[in-house]
Motif scaffolding. Structure first.
Motif, PDB file in Angstrom:
ATOM      1  N   LYS A 114      -3.603  -1.410  -9.388  1.00  0.00           N
ATOM      2  CA  LYS A 114      -4.188  -0.451  -8.461  1.00  0.00           C
ATOM      3  C   LYS A 114      -3.917   0.950  -8.973  1.00  0.00           C
ATOM      4  O   LYS A 114      -2.898   1.200  -9.593  1.00  0.00           O
ATOM      5  CB  LYS A 114      -3.565  -0.583  -7.071  1.00  0.00           C
ATOM      6  N   TYR A 115      -4.825   1.814  -8.679  1.00  0.00           N
ATOM      7  CA  TYR A 115      -4.587   3.230  -8.909  1.00  0.00           C
ATOM      8  C   TYR A 115      -4.808   3.958  -7.594  1.00  0.00           C
ATOM      9  O   TYR A 115      -5.066   3.320  -6.560  1.00  0.00           O
ATOM     10  CB  TYR A 115      -5.449   3.781 -10.057  1.00  0.00           C
ATOM     11  N   ARG A 116      -4.666   5.240  -7.602  1.00  0.00           N
ATOM     12  CA  ARG A 116      -4.668   6.028  -6.376  1.00  0.00           C
ATOM     13  C   ARG A 116      -5.843   5.702  -5.444  1.00  0.00           C
ATOM     14  O   ARG A 116      -5.656   5.516  -4.236  1.00  0.00           O
ATOM     15  CB  ARG A 116      -4.665   7.521  -6.747  1.00  0.00           C
ATOM     16  N   ASP A 117      -7.061   5.581  -5.988  1.00  0.00           N
ATOM     17  CA  ASP A 117      -8.251   5.420  -5.157  1.00  0.00           C
ATOM     18  C   ASP A 117      -8.964   4.083  -5.317  1.00  0.00           C
ATOM     19  O   ASP A 117     -10.013   3.876  -4.715  1.00  0.00           O
ATOM     20  CB  ASP A 117      -9.260   6.532  -5.483  1.00  0.00           C
ATOM     21  N   GLY A 118      -8.435   3.186  -6.144  1.00  0.00           N
ATOM     22  CA  GLY A 118      -9.139   1.932  -6.383  1.00  0.00           C
ATOM     23  C   GLY A 118      -8.325   0.973  -7.230  1.00  0.00           C
ATOM     24  O   GLY A 118      -7.110   1.061  -7.297  1.00  0.00           O
ATOM     25  N   VAL A 119      -9.053   0.073  -7.875  1.00  0.00           N
ATOM     26  CA  VAL A 119      -8.428  -0.894  -8.778  1.00  0.00           C
ATOM     27  C   VAL A 119      -9.154  -0.848 -10.115  1.00  0.00           C
ATOM     28  O   VAL A 119     -10.353  -0.602 -10.178  1.00  0.00           O
ATOM     29  CB  VAL A 119      -8.457  -2.345  -8.221  1.00  0.00           C
ATOM     30  N   ALA A 120      -8.408  -1.065 -11.184  1.00  0.00           N
ATOM     31  CA  ALA A 120      -8.975  -1.166 -12.529  1.00  0.00           C
ATOM     32  C   ALA A 120      -8.739  -2.588 -13.015  1.00  0.00           C
ATOM     33  O   ALA A 120      -7.648  -3.128 -12.867  1.00  0.00           O
ATOM     34  CB  ALA A 120      -8.303  -0.171 -13.471  1.00  0.00           C
ATOM     35  N   GLU A 157      -2.411 -25.893 -12.307  1.00  0.00           N
ATOM     36  CA  GLU A 157      -2.162 -25.137 -13.530  1.00  0.00           C
ATOM     37  C   GLU A 157      -3.370 -25.054 -14.462  1.00  0.00           C
ATOM     38  O   GLU A 157      -3.230 -24.677 -15.621  1.00  0.00           O
ATOM     39  CB  GLU A 157      -0.942 -25.689 -14.265  1.00  0.00           C
ATOM     40  N   ASP A 158      -4.557 -25.378 -13.962  1.00  0.00           N
ATOM     41  CA  ASP A 158      -5.766 -25.244 -14.763  1.00  0.00           C
ATOM     42  C   ASP A 158      -6.434 -23.887 -14.572  1.00  0.00           C
ATOM     43  O   ASP A 158      -7.456 -23.615 -15.169  1.00  0.00           O
ATOM     44  CB  ASP A 158      -6.781 -26.339 -14.396  1.00  0.00           C
ATOM     45  N   PHE A 159      -5.856 -23.038 -13.725  1.00  0.00           N
ATOM     46  CA  PHE A 159      -6.507 -21.785 -13.407  1.00  0.00           C
ATOM     47  C   PHE A 159      -5.524 -20.755 -12.866  1.00  0.00           C
ATOM     48  O   PHE A 159      -4.446 -21.093 -12.383  1.00  0.00           O
ATOM     49  CB  PHE A 159      -7.612 -21.999 -12.367  1.00  0.00           C
ATOM     50  N   ALA A 160      -5.911 -19.501 -12.969  1.00  0.00           N
ATOM     51  CA  ALA A 160      -5.219 -18.388 -12.331  1.00  0.00           C
ATOM     52  C   ALA A 160      -6.283 -17.342 -12.023  1.00  0.00           C
ATOM     53  O   ALA A 160      -7.268 -17.214 -12.757  1.00  0.00           O
ATOM     54  CB  ALA A 160      -4.142 -17.814 -13.240  1.00  0.00           C
ATOM     55  N   TYR A 161      -6.101 -16.622 -10.941  1.00  0.00           N
ATOM     56  CA  TYR A 161      -7.082 -15.631 -10.509  1.00  0.00           C
ATOM     57  C   TYR A 161      -6.427 -14.330 -10.096  1.00  0.00           C
ATOM     58  O   TYR A 161      -5.294 -14.311  -9.626  1.00  0.00           O
ATOM     59  CB  TYR A 161      -7.874 -16.142  -9.291  1.00  0.00           C
ATOM     60  N   ILE A 162      -7.204 -13.273 -10.220  1.00  0.00           N
ATOM     61  CA  ILE A 162      -6.907 -11.997  -9.593  1.00  0.00           C
ATOM     62  C   ILE A 162      -8.139 -11.653  -8.759  1.00  0.00           C
ATOM     63  O   ILE A 162      -9.267 -11.703  -9.253  1.00  0.00           O
ATOM     64  CB  ILE A 162      -6.649 -10.887 -10.631  1.00  0.00           C
ATOM     65  N   LEU A 163      -7.927 -11.331  -7.515  1.00  0.00           N
ATOM     66  CA  LEU A 163      -8.969 -10.814  -6.619  1.00  0.00           C
ATOM     67  C   LEU A 163      -8.599  -9.372  -6.331  1.00  0.00           C
ATOM     68  O   LEU A 163      -7.474  -9.092  -5.900  1.00  0.00           O
ATOM     69  CB  LEU A 163      -9.025 -11.624  -5.319  1.00  0.00           C
ATOM     70  N   ALA A 164      -9.507  -8.462  -6.597  1.00  0.00           N
ATOM     71  CA  ALA A 164      -9.206  -7.046  -6.424  1.00  0.00           C
ATOM     72  C   ALA A 164     -10.419  -6.317  -5.884  1.00  0.00           C
ATOM     73  O   ALA A 164     -11.558  -6.748  -6.069  1.00  0.00           O
ATOM     74  CB  ALA A 164      -8.779  -6.437  -7.758  1.00  0.00           C
ATOM     75  N   GLY A 165     -10.150  -5.207  -5.222  1.00  0.00           N
ATOM     76  CA  GLY A 165     -11.244  -4.404  -4.729  1.00  0.00           C
ATOM     77  C   GLY A 165     -10.785  -3.312  -3.794  1.00  0.00           C
ATOM     78  O   GLY A 165      -9.598  -3.003  -3.680  1.00  0.00           O
ATOM     79  N   TYR A 166     -11.761  -2.760  -3.122  1.00  0.00           N
ATOM     80  CA  TYR A 166     -11.518  -1.700  -2.152  1.00  0.00           C
ATOM     81  C   TYR A 166     -11.829  -2.270  -0.779  1.00  0.00           C
ATOM     82  O   TYR A 166     -12.940  -2.743  -0.533  1.00  0.00           O
ATOM     83  CB  TYR A 166     -12.404  -0.489  -2.450  1.00  0.00           C
ATOM     84  N   ASP A 167     -10.834  -2.253   0.093  1.00  0.00           N
ATOM     85  CA  ASP A 167     -11.014  -2.806   1.434  1.00  0.00           C
ATOM     86  C   ASP A 167     -11.546  -1.708   2.349  1.00  0.00           C
ATOM     87  O   ASP A 167     -10.885  -0.686   2.558  1.00  0.00           O
ATOM     88  CB  ASP A 167      -9.691  -3.354   1.966  1.00  0.00           C
ATOM     89  N   THR A 168     -12.741  -1.924   2.883  1.00  0.00           N
ATOM     90  CA  THR A 168     -13.372  -0.910   3.727  1.00  0.00           C
ATOM     91  C   THR A 168     -12.753  -0.844   5.120  1.00  0.00           C
ATOM     92  O   THR A 168     -12.952   0.137   5.827  1.00  0.00           O
ATOM     93  CB  THR A 168     -14.887  -1.174   3.843  1.00  0.00           C
ATOM     94  N   THR A 174      -9.236  -1.193   5.728  1.00  0.00           N
ATOM     95  CA  THR A 174      -8.006  -0.409   5.564  1.00  0.00           C
ATOM     96  C   THR A 174      -8.246   0.867   4.760  1.00  0.00           C
ATOM     97  O   THR A 174      -7.361   1.720   4.681  1.00  0.00           O
ATOM     98  CB  THR A 174      -6.916  -1.230   4.856  1.00  0.00           C
ATOM     99  N   GLU A 175      -9.422   0.991   4.161  1.00  0.00           N
ATOM    100  CA  GLU A 175      -9.785   2.115   3.296  1.00  0.00           C
ATOM    101  C   GLU A 175      -8.745   2.327   2.192  1.00  0.00           C
ATOM    102  O   GLU A 175      -8.281   3.434   1.940  1.00  0.00           O
ATOM    103  CB  GLU A 175     -10.008   3.391   4.110  1.00  0.00           C
ATOM    104  N   ALA A 176      -8.403   1.207   1.545  1.00  0.00           N
ATOM    105  CA  ALA A 176      -7.401   1.251   0.479  1.00  0.00           C
ATOM    106  C   ALA A 176      -7.700   0.172  -0.555  1.00  0.00           C
ATOM    107  O   ALA A 176      -8.289  -0.861  -0.235  1.00  0.00           O
ATOM    108  CB  ALA A 176      -6.007   1.024   1.070  1.00  0.00           C
ATOM    109  N   PRO A 177      -7.268   0.404  -1.798  1.00  0.00           N
ATOM    110  CA  PRO A 177      -7.410  -0.645  -2.816  1.00  0.00           C
ATOM    111  C   PRO A 177      -6.426  -1.774  -2.542  1.00  0.00           C
ATOM    112  O   PRO A 177      -5.329  -1.545  -2.034  1.00  0.00           O
ATOM    113  CB  PRO A 177      -7.068   0.079  -4.122  1.00  0.00           C
ATOM    114  N   GLN A 178      -6.846  -2.993  -2.871  1.00  0.00           N
ATOM    115  CA  GLN A 178      -5.982  -4.163  -2.720  1.00  0.00           C
ATOM    116  C   GLN A 178      -6.154  -5.057  -3.939  1.00  0.00           C
ATOM    117  O   GLN A 178      -7.236  -5.131  -4.517  1.00  0.00           O
ATOM    118  CB  GLN A 178      -6.310  -4.954  -1.449  1.00  0.00           C
TER     119      GLN A 178
END
Length: 188
Positions: A1-7, A91-102, A104-108
Motif C-alpha cells: 500500500k502507499y498513501r493513496d492506493g496500492v501498487a 499449497e497449489d496457489f497463493a493470492y493477493i487481493l488489493a484495491g481501493y475500498d470506496t 472506507t475510502e482507503a487502500p486495502q
C-alpha cells in the motif's frame, strides 16, 4: 500500500518443473473497478479460482447494483480458497487481493495462502521469489509513499526476485489502484 492506493507488480514467467514454460503469463487481473488480484501457483487451479471469484463478483454487482466492498471481496475469495483447500488443492496457489475500498475510502491489501488463511497487510509477496522480493520491500516500504515511488519499489522487488530466482522472469507488469480505479504503470 502507499498513501493513496496500492501498487502491484509481477513477472510473466511460468515454469513446469525445472523448465521455463511461458514468458507471457498474466499474473495481475483487474476484478472490479477498484480491485485486482495477483496470483502464484499451478495455472489450471488459479484459472478455476479466478473464474469462480469473478462470477461471484459479477453476480453480486448484478443483484446488489454496487461493487462489493474490498473487505467483503476478501471474505468471498477466502471462502472459495477454503473449498479448494478442502478439495485437496492445498499449497497449489497463493493470492493477493488489493484495491481501493470506496466504503472506507482507503487502500486495502489482503494476502491468502494455500490453506485459505488470509491476512490484511501493508505489503505482501507471493511466489517462488518471495525471499528476494521481501528483502527489498522490508528495507524500503513506508505508508507515506506516493504512487511513483511505490511503483518503483514494487518493480525493484520483482527485479530482485528475477535476478536470483529461476522461477521468476519474463516481462515486468505493474499497476496501481486508487480512488480513480486501476491504472497501468505507464498511465499518469
Amino acid at each position: 500500500k502507499y498513501r493513496d492506493g496500492v501498487a502491484l507488480a509481477a513477472d510473466t514467467k511460468t515454469s513446469m518443473g525445472h523448465m521455463n514454460y511461458d514468458f507471457g503469463a498474466q499474473k495481475l487481473h483487474v476484478m472490479t473497478e477498484f480491485s485486482a488480484i495477483a496470483h502464484a501457483g499451478t495455472v489450471g487451479v488459479l484459472q478455476l479460482i479466478e473464474d469462480i471469484f469473478e462470477q461471484e463478483l459479477v453476480e453480486f454487482e448484478r443483484t446488489g447494483d454496487m461493487v462489493l466492498p474490498l473487505q467483503s471481496q476478501a471474505k468471498v475469495l477466502r471462502g472459495i480458497l477454503r473449498h479448494m483447500f478442502l478439495a485437496g488443492f492445498s499449497e497449489d496457489f497463493a493470492y493477493i487481493l488489493a484495491g481501493y475500498d470506496t466504503v472506507t475510502e482507503a487502500p486495502q491489501l489482503y494476502e491468502f495462502d494455500g490453506a485459505a488463511a488470509s491476512f490484511e497487510r501493508n505489503f505482501a509477496v507471493i511466489g517462488s521469489g518471495t525471499p528476494f522480493a521481501m528483502t527489498e520491500l522490508d528495507s524500503r516500504f513506508s505508508t507515506r509513499l506516493g504512487r511513483t515511488r511505490a511503483l518503483e519499489i514494487a518493480r525493484d522487488a520483482v527485479m530482485a526476485s528475477a535476478h536470483r530466482d529461476q522461477g521468476t522472469g519474463g516481462y515486468l507488469i505493474a499497476m496501481t489502484i486508487d480512488r480513480n480505479g486501476p491504472r497501468t504503470a505507464d498511465e499518469h
